[in-house]
Design an enzyme around this catalytic site. Structure first.
Site, short mmCIF file in Angstrom:
data_model
loop_
_atom_site.label_atom_id
_atom_site.label_comp_id
_atom_site.label_asym_id
_atom_site.label_seq_id
_atom_site.Cartn_x
_atom_site.Cartn_y
_atom_site.Cartn_z
N TYR A 182 43.63 35.64 34.67
CA TYR A 182 42.78 34.46 34.68
C TYR A 182 41.33 34.85 35.00
O TYR A 182 40.97 35.09 36.14
CB TYR A 182 43.29 33.44 35.70
CG TYR A 182 44.76 33.10 35.53
CD1 TYR A 182 45.37 33.12 34.28
CD2 TYR A 182 45.54 32.74 36.64
CE1 TYR A 182 46.71 32.81 34.13
CE2 TYR A 182 46.88 32.43 36.48
CZ TYR A 182 47.47 32.46 35.24
OH TYR A 182 48.79 32.16 35.09
N HIS A 216 54.50 39.29 34.95
CA HIS A 216 53.82 38.31 34.10
C HIS A 216 54.11 38.53 32.61
O HIS A 216 53.78 39.57 32.04
CB HIS A 216 52.31 38.41 34.34
CG HIS A 216 51.55 37.20 33.92
ND1 HIS A 216 50.17 37.12 34.00
CD2 HIS A 216 51.95 35.99 33.44
CE1 HIS A 216 49.77 35.94 33.58
NE2 HIS A 216 50.83 35.24 33.22
#
Length: 325
Positions: free
Chosen positions: A53, A133
């Site tokens: 992010y 992830h």
């Protein structure tokens, strides 16, 4: 009240509504820290971030915002490394701020390096919960290298709990069979528009006592406000059929005096395997809206109409009535 849920056996206490920090990667540090502070003050004391992010910017803002605050649980992720400025990356993730600086690495060494770098950006000496992830297309590396290393890292006390963060349900269902995971972060597969996770990963986690954290419960935007001129579904332009369905659900919500966001959040939280629901926010106003949507009273008739209109799988539990017969 937002409420809390204990993640066993780690003993971590997760707020039932949590802050998904993906939008913070595109904000200034001051604005991002204000969003985190507002969320924590409102009771959203679980914050989820990732190197992906904003190429680390979200982690930096989260770390600064929660410094000195007791009772805040932070999770981050491993699987992508942030490449140094000027280094040509091997791969990226289109659509994310800072994506060209991301490099896939699901090796055991990559897991350790990712944690070390995340700790520096967060300015913390520990991480409560670490997810692998998006291993959806990397199952061999995930099972042979990444997840065994996460298990070792937890045993060494480097993290308190471990899990996987994924967009599909079948693979995490297999992984909870093979590994002693604490949590699965499932994105977009248990929503008012897609309940695919109901028949694979959710029952697998419920049977094994693995906590489920839900992300993407607005399917990246269409369930937040389907009446905008351009809406997305799973990070792509929404089809006309999806928009029509979401607008029908929004009209149903209005007939019952609530918002579509309230239905989406509260439906997601009703499954017994779900410990926490993540919602992204890019402003303090969006934090306040999420809290209001999560805590507002929804009439029982709204859930009955959603089911009769075909939005809900017959096996999907709802807040008021539990499982359908």
């Amino acid at each position: 009240m937002i409420g809390r849920s204990v993640l066993e056996p780690s003993g971590l206490s997760l707020s039932r509504l949590a802050l998904g920090a993906a939008p913070l990667g595109s904000l200034s540090s001051t604005t991002a820290q204000g969003v985190v502070a507002a969320a924590v003050d409102a009771g959203m004391t679980y914050v989820d971030t990732a190197p992906m992010y904003g190429a680390g910017r979200s982690e930096t803002s989260v770390g600064a915002a929660v410094a000195g605050r007791d009772g805040v649980v932070v999770s981050t992720k491993a699987g992508r490394l942030v490449a140094p400025s000027g280094q040509a990356p091997k791969s990226g993730d289109a659509g994310w701020a800072g994506a060209p600086r991301l490099v896939w690495d699901m090796t055991a060494t990559g897991m350790r390096r990712s944690l070390e770098e995340s700790l520096r950006r967060l300015d913390r000496d520990h991480i409560e919960l670490l997810y692998l992830h998006d291993p959806d297309d990397h199952e061999v590396e995930a099972t042979e290298q990444a997840l065994p290393e996460l298990v070792r890292m937890r045993a060494a006390g480097l993290v308190r709990a471990i899990g996987v963060g994924m967009n599909g349900g079948a693979m995490p269902a297999r992984l909870v069979d093979r590994f002693d995971l604490d949590a699965v972060l499932l994105a977009g597969r248990y929503t008012l528009l897609d309940q695919g996770g109901l028949h694979d990963v959710l029952p697998a986690c419920e049977q094994r006592g693995v906590a489920v954290v839900l992300g993407g419960v607005f399917n990246s935007g269409v369930l937040a406000d389907p009446r905008k001129s351009a809406v997305t579904y799973d990070n792509r332009p929404a089809s006309a059929w999806i928009v029509e369905r979401a607008r029908a659900a929004a009209a149903l919500a209005e007939r019952h005096g609530v918002t579509l966001r309230a239905l989406a959040l509260q439906f997601a939280a009703a499954h017994p395997a779900v410990r926490s629901v993540l919602v992204g926010a890019a402003s303090t106003a969006e934090v306040a809206d999420a809290v209001a949507a999560f805590t507002t009273d929804v009439p029982d008739d709204a859930w009955l109409e959603l089911r009769s209109a075909g939005f809900l799988d017959e096996a999907a539990p709802v807040p008021a009535g539990g499982r359908a017969e």
